[in-house]
Design a protein around this motif. Sequence first.
Motif, PDB file in Angstrom:
ATOM      1  N   ALA A 161      -3.711  -8.156  -8.895  1.00  0.00           N
ATOM      2  CA  ALA A 161      -5.113  -7.951  -8.557  1.00  0.00           C
ATOM      3  C   ALA A 161      -5.567  -6.584  -9.038  1.00  0.00           C
ATOM      4  O   ALA A 161      -4.785  -5.649  -9.174  1.00  0.00           O
ATOM      5  N   ALA A 162      -6.860  -6.492  -9.275  1.00  0.00           N
ATOM      6  CA  ALA A 162      -7.399  -5.251  -9.854  1.00  0.00           C
ATOM      7  C   ALA A 162      -7.114  -4.044  -8.979  1.00  0.00           C
ATOM      8  O   ALA A 162      -6.953  -2.931  -9.468  1.00  0.00           O
ATOM      9  N   ASN A 163      -7.066  -4.270  -7.662  1.00  0.00           N
ATOM     10  CA  ASN A 163      -6.850  -3.137  -6.763  1.00  0.00           C
ATOM     11  C   ASN A 163      -5.427  -3.074  -6.227  1.00  0.00           C
ATOM     12  O   ASN A 163      -5.153  -2.427  -5.235  1.00  0.00           O
ATOM     13  N   ALA A 164      -4.501  -3.786  -6.860  1.00  0.00           N
ATOM     14  CA  ALA A 164      -3.108  -3.766  -6.423  1.00  0.00           C
ATOM     15  C   ALA A 164      -2.337  -2.713  -7.211  1.00  0.00           C
ATOM     16  O   ALA A 164      -2.590  -2.507  -8.393  1.00  0.00           O
ATOM     17  N   PRO A 165      -1.369  -2.033  -6.554  1.00  0.00           N
ATOM     18  CA  PRO A 165      -0.583  -1.038  -7.279  1.00  0.00           C
ATOM     19  C   PRO A 165       0.370  -1.715  -8.259  1.00  0.00           C
ATOM     20  O   PRO A 165       0.783  -2.855  -8.057  1.00  0.00           O
ATOM     21  N   GLN A 172       3.448   2.849  -9.185  1.00  0.00           N
ATOM     22  CA  GLN A 172       2.368   3.176  -8.263  1.00  0.00           C
ATOM     23  C   GLN A 172       2.739   2.702  -6.859  1.00  0.00           C
ATOM     24  O   GLN A 172       3.464   1.715  -6.687  1.00  0.00           O
ATOM     25  N   THR A 180       1.211   2.745  -2.453  1.00  0.00           N
ATOM     26  CA  THR A 180       0.017   2.835  -1.611  1.00  0.00           C
ATOM     27  C   THR A 180       0.222   3.838  -0.484  1.00  0.00           C
ATOM     28  O   THR A 180       1.322   4.333  -0.239  1.00  0.00           O
ATOM     29  N   GLU A 193     -12.987   1.009   7.877  1.00  0.00           N
ATOM     30  CA  GLU A 193     -13.570   2.092   7.083  1.00  0.00           C
ATOM     31  C   GLU A 193     -14.678   2.768   7.871  1.00  0.00           C
ATOM     32  O   GLU A 193     -15.400   2.145   8.651  1.00  0.00           O
ATOM     33  N   PRO A 248      -9.025   2.097   4.108  1.00  0.00           N
ATOM     34  CA  PRO A 248      -8.997   2.636   2.741  1.00  0.00           C
ATOM     35  C   PRO A 248      -7.815   3.560   2.489  1.00  0.00           C
ATOM     36  O   PRO A 248      -7.248   3.572   1.394  1.00  0.00           O
ATOM     37  N   GLY A 269      -4.614   1.473   1.992  1.00  0.00           N
ATOM     38  CA  GLY A 269      -4.584   0.755   0.719  1.00  0.00           C
ATOM     39  C   GLY A 269      -4.744   1.624  -0.514  1.00  0.00           C
ATOM     40  O   GLY A 269      -4.670   1.117  -1.645  1.00  0.00           O
ATOM     41  N   GLN A 270      -4.944   2.915  -0.324  1.00  0.00           N
ATOM     42  CA  GLN A 270      -5.161   3.807  -1.470  1.00  0.00           C
ATOM     43  C   GLN A 270      -3.945   3.822  -2.392  1.00  0.00           C
ATOM     44  O   GLN A 270      -2.803   3.865  -1.938  1.00  0.00           O
ATOM     45  N   ILE A 271      -4.199   3.774  -3.696  1.00  0.00           N
ATOM     46  CA  ILE A 271      -3.121   3.723  -4.693  1.00  0.00           C
ATOM     47  C   ILE A 271      -2.888   5.127  -5.257  1.00  0.00           C
ATOM     48  O   ILE A 271      -3.833   5.850  -5.589  1.00  0.00           O
TER      49      ILE A 271
END
Length: 581
Positions: free
Chosen positions: A11-15, A20, A22, A120, A182, A185-187
Motif C-alpha cells: 500500500a502507498a502508506n505502508a513501510p 523502513q 513505523t 488524530e 498518526p 503509523g508514521q514511517i
Amino acid sequence: MSTTDKPAAPAANAPSYPDQVTGMWLLARALGKVGITDMYGLVGIPVTDFSYLAQEQGIRFVGFRHEQQAGMAAATHGYLTGKPGVLLTVSSLGFLNGLTATANATVNCYPMIQISGSSEREPIDLGQGNYEALDQLAIARPLVKAAYRVNRAEDIPTAVVRAYRAAVSGRPGGVYLDVTTPCLGQILDRTVAESLLYDPVDLQPAMPPSPEAVTRAMQLIAGARRPALLIGKGAAFARVEAELKELVDKTGIPYLPMSMAKGVLPDDGPLSALACRSTIMQQADVVVLVGARLNWLLSRGHGKWSDTVRFVQLDIDPVEIDCNRPIAAPVVGDLKSTLDAMLAALPGYTMSIDPAWTAALQQQTRQKNAKFAQRLADNASAVPMNHWSALTAIKPVLESNPDVILVNEGANTLDDTRDAVNMSLPRHRIDCATWAIMGMGMGSAIGAAIATGKTVVAVEGDSAFGFSGMDFSTICRFRLPVTVVILNNGGIYNGIGVNLAKNGDPAPTTLDINARYDKLGEAFGADTYYVTTPQQLADALKASIASRRPTLIDVQLAADAGKESGHIGYLNPESLQHIIV
C-alpha cells in the motif's frame, strides 16, 4: 507468470520492510531498551499491529478480556518487580476501562505505564466527530502521577524513558502515555529510527536522607519507652526486609505490619505486635512509620491514637509529611538509604524501651492468638461452612506453602483471611489496598504469576470474583499456576438480604447461593472442585498447589455466613422500613 500470481504491491502508506519501520516498531524497541519484558492489555484499533510487533521484539503480551483487569495485572507486576508494569489499551472506552487501574496504581504507589492509542488530534480539538474521539490526555492527567502525549514517532524513545522515570522515581505511581494514530503509523527509515534509540542511565537513582533528619529521628527513637514500628507496603516495595530485621534485632522495637506488609517481617515473629493494633494506637509514645501513610486505614492519625504519641515518618515524598498529624521527626529519602543511615548511626545510641511494654504486647499476642485459634476450632466442623470453617482448611495449607503468593479480596473474605493467614515472606500478599476496591482479583493473580513465576492462590468472595471472573479464562489460556478459591455465600456480605419493596426482585446484596462457579472453570479447561466441607477444601487446595495448573475451587458456604462490611449493623431491614412507601 500470470497477473494473478504476482505479489501484491505494498500500500502507498505502508513501510518497505526492512529498510523502513513505523512508530509502532520504534515503540516496541524503546520499551525493550528500558527493560520491559511483559505487557498486559486488550487489542483493537489502533494498537493491534503494535502488539504483534512487541511480541516480535521479545515482549510477552498477555491478552485479557477486560482492560481493567489487564491494568490490575500491570500494577501488580510493577509492585512485585519494582519495574513499571505496562498496560496497552485501545482508544476511547478501552482507555477509560484501563484508566481505573492506572488511577488505583497511583493511589497505591505501584509503578505502572498505561499506553493507549488515540485518534488524530485535529478532529478532536475541533469537535468534528472523529472515530472514538476523546481527549484522553486531559481526562487522564488529574488521575495519574504523570501524563504525556506523543504526536511524532521521533519523540517515542524520549516519551518512553520519561514515562519510566516518572513511574518509578520518588513515590511510584501510574503514568499515562497517549500515542496518536498518526504517530503509531508514521514511517521512518530504519537507520533513522535506530539512531533515536539509547540506553538511559540510572533510571531509579537513590535518594538518601539528610544527616540532620536521621539524627533527629534516632534521638526520638532512642528515648522512647513504648516505641513501635508500623510497616506499610512501601517497605515491601522497597525490599528493605533485611534492613528492618537488623533494626528490630538490634533495638528490640515491636512491629505492626499493615495488610500488604504482612511477611516483610514474619507475622509470628517474637516482636510481632500484629494482634495489638489498638494497644499500639492508644499507648505507644513513639511510632515509626516505615513506608506507611497516616491515611484512613490508620484513622488519619486520630481516632484511637493517643494525643501525645510522636511520629517518626520514613517516606520518599516530602508532601506526605504532616498530612494528618504533625510529624516530630520526618526523614525524607528512599527507604533503603534511610534505614542504612539509621543502622549506621545506631551504635551511638542507647535504647530506653520499657521491658514491661514489650512483655505486655507479647502477652496480649499470646492471649489473642489463643482466642483466635479457639474460634477456628469451634467452626472446624461447621456444615454448611462459614468463612471461619473454610479458613480452618485454607490457613494450614497456605502457611505450609509460604512461597505461594496470596491474592485476597472480598468483604468478609478479605477481612477474615487477612486475620487468619500468617505471612512469613515479603511481597506474598496482594489485596485491594488503599482504596479497598473490589475487582482486582484475577488481574492481580495473573500479574503475580507472570511477574514471579510462582504459584498464586486467589481467595475470593463470590461478589468480588464477579467483577473479574471472565479473566479466569486468561489464567487458563496462558496455563498459569493459579488457583482461585471462591467462598460462595450467595451475596454481597451474605445471601439473606430482604427486598423491602416485596416485588419479587432479589435484594440489592443478594446474588446466588446455588451458583456453581466450578462450571465456569470447566468451560475454560481448568481443574475444578466443588467442596462442601473443610476437609474437601483442604484436599483440593493441596492438590491444586502441587499441580501448578489453572484451578477453580468452588466453596459452598451457608447463605447466612458473613455480615456487613464495616459492621454497620444499624443498616438493617427493620431500621430502613421508614423509607419504604
